[in-house]
Design a protein around this motif. Structure first.
Motif, PDB file in Angstrom:
ATOM      1  N   TYR A 181      78.542  11.559  26.611  1.00 36.74           N
ATOM      2  CA  TYR A 181      78.613  12.397  27.810  1.00 36.74           C
ATOM      3  C   TYR A 181      79.062  11.576  29.018  1.00 36.74           C
ATOM      4  O   TYR A 181      79.841  12.059  29.847  1.00 36.74           O
ATOM      5  N   MET A 241      77.447  17.416  23.450  1.00 31.31           N
ATOM      6  CA  MET A 241      78.131  16.222  22.950  1.00 31.31           C
ATOM      7  C   MET A 241      77.692  15.919  21.515  1.00 31.31           C
ATOM      8  O   MET A 241      76.641  16.353  21.064  1.00 31.31           O
ATOM      9  N   GLN A 242      78.517  15.148  20.824  1.00 35.41           N
ATOM     10  CA  GLN A 242      78.197  14.705  19.466  1.00 35.41           C
ATOM     11  C   GLN A 242      77.926  13.220  19.463  1.00 35.41           C
ATOM     12  O   GLN A 242      78.665  12.446  20.076  1.00 35.41           O
ATOM     13  N   ASP A 243      76.855  12.817  18.797  1.00 34.50           N
ATOM     14  CA  ASP A 243      76.689  11.396  18.564  1.00 34.50           C
ATOM     15  C   ASP A 243      77.568  11.006  17.383  1.00 34.50           C
ATOM     16  O   ASP A 243      77.929  11.843  16.540  1.00 34.50           O
ATOM     17  N   VAL A 278      75.829  18.709  15.019  1.00 34.04           N
ATOM     18  CA  VAL A 278      74.966  19.194  16.101  1.00 34.04           C
ATOM     19  C   VAL A 278      74.613  20.645  15.792  1.00 34.04           C
ATOM     20  O   VAL A 278      75.084  21.221  14.808  1.00 34.04           O
ATOM     21  N   THR A 303      75.476   7.335  21.209  1.00 34.91           N
ATOM     22  CA  THR A 303      74.574   8.467  21.394  1.00 34.91           C
ATOM     23  C   THR A 303      75.260   9.587  22.154  1.00 34.91           C
ATOM     24  O   THR A 303      76.357   9.402  22.704  1.00 34.91           O
ATOM     25  N   LYS A 304      74.588  10.726  22.205  1.00 38.99           N
ATOM     26  CA  LYS A 304      75.118  11.848  22.972  1.00 38.99           C
ATOM     27  C   LYS A 304      75.231  11.491  24.453  1.00 38.99           C
ATOM     28  O   LYS A 304      76.198  11.887  25.119  1.00 38.99           O
ATOM     29  N   GLU A 305      74.244  10.761  24.960  1.00 34.40           N
ATOM     30  CA  GLU A 305      74.259  10.376  26.369  1.00 34.40           C
ATOM     31  C   GLU A 305      75.446   9.462  26.681  1.00 34.40           C
ATOM     32  O   GLU A 305      76.110   9.613  27.711  1.00 34.40           O
ATOM     33  N   VAL A 309      74.850  17.539  28.104  1.00 31.59           N
ATOM     34  CA  VAL A 309      74.650  16.452  27.149  1.00 31.59           C
ATOM     35  C   VAL A 309      74.474  16.988  25.730  1.00 31.59           C
ATOM     36  O   VAL A 309      74.981  16.421  24.755  1.00 31.59           O
ATOM     37  N   ASP A 310      73.762  18.122  25.608  1.00 31.02           N
ATOM     38  CA  ASP A 310      73.478  18.682  24.282  1.00 31.02           C
ATOM     39  C   ASP A 310      74.744  19.140  23.561  1.00 31.02           C
ATOM     40  O   ASP A 310      74.734  19.307  22.334  1.00 31.02           O
TER      41      ASP A 310
END
Length: 301
Positions: free
Chosen positions: A106, A128-130, A62, A101-103, A125-126
């Motif tokens: 989260y 977070m790591q996918d 990220v 995903t990040k979502e 959310v930003d």
């Protein structure tokens, strides 16, 4: 047989204190040995359950990533993500690949910290790591997957749950072997105690044994009362040990552990029965061998 039982009862009565000591020693040592067997079976169940759930997590870069194969201020690109996914899916050791995903990360984060408002308010959310969640065909074979993706662009970290589980199982195995080792020492002490008890009983009846040998009594006829004495003491200890294991299973495992920790597959009565069978066999062996050794010298005229 009346003579055999009479002599055995007479020997037990004359050496009551030593017989009681043998029973207690056998009880403690067999209980520890049985506990070691049950711990070993529980560890194997945990390994089977937890290693089947082992996943490799591949965390992607990220914007604020500082390690791995990340470029400062840049996250993983779509091309890098596609290359990583293709590498994972083409690996023969991989069973399934899930992209989180990040979502989604989260959402799980919010569920986990649902009762901690300060953390929830300070996390977006930003931040977070996918990631890719990798399920292996054989949990034992994970190093090839780790080495295949750990150096790829866009990968910040590859996390293998076995690094967490292996030290825990190492300590559990150490506890198991420590229990079994201590029980073996106590079983050796019990065998020596049985031998000394039978030796004293045989010595006190050495004149009677000599006369029986002179009139043609067989070795088995002479030894049978002593074997019966030691067998009674050993079986008494084994019965106490089996009752102790049954009490632990009923009141500790079934009564408490299964109700409070339902995510673990605990040992059942079949495992306890298997351990009890081993205790019974061991008790018989530990009663017969020391008796045969202790009475051998008194069978010579």
């Amino acid at each position: 047989m009346r003579h055999t039982f009479s002599e055995a009862w007479s020997g037990l009565r004359r050496n009551a204190s030593m017989t009681l000591a043998v029973i207690v020693t056998m009880w403690v040592s067999l209980t520890l040995f049985g506990a070691g067997l049950l711990v070993a079976q529980q560890v194997e169940r945990l390994k089977d359950d937890w290693y089947d759930r082992v996943e490799i997590s591949v965390f992607l870069c990220v914007a604020d990533s500082r390690g791995g194969n990340c470029v400062a201020g840049e996250g993983a690109t779509d091309a890098q993500r596609s290359d990583i996914e293709q590498t994972l899916k083409s690996n023969p050791e991989v069973a399934e690949v899930f992209y989180e995903t990040k979502e989604q990360a989260y959402q799980q984060f919010r569920e986990y910290y649902a009762d901690n408002d300060p953390i929830l308010q300070s996390t977006t959310v930003d931040m977070m790591q996918d990631s890719f969640r990798v399920k292996l065909k054989d949990p034992e074979e994970y190093q090839g997957v780790v080495s295949a993706v750990s150096g790829m662009p866009g990968v910040e970290q590859v996390q293998d749950l076995r690094k967490i589980l292996d030290p825990m199982f190492a300590w559990l195995n150490l506890a198991r072997w420590a229990t079994v080792g201590l029980s073996v020492l106590l079983l050796l002490a019990a065998a020596l105690q049985i031998g000394n008890t039978i030796r004293l009983a045989a010595y006190s009846r050495r004149r009677e044994i000599g006369i029986m040998r002179l009139v043609g009594a067989s070795n088995w006829y002479i030894m049978l009362p002593f074997l019966l004495e030691s067998l009674i003491a050993a079986v008494g200890g084994a019965v106490m040990a089996c009752l102790t294991l049954a009490a632990v299973q009923q009141f500790v495992v079934v009564g408490r552990a299964e109700a409070e920790i339902q995510t673990i597959r605990w040992i059942d009565w079949a495992n306890v029965g298997w351990a009890m069978a081993w205790l019974a066999v061991l008790a018989v062996v530990l009663s017969i061998i020391p008796t045969l050794i202790a009475t051998r010298r008194f069978l010579r005229v």
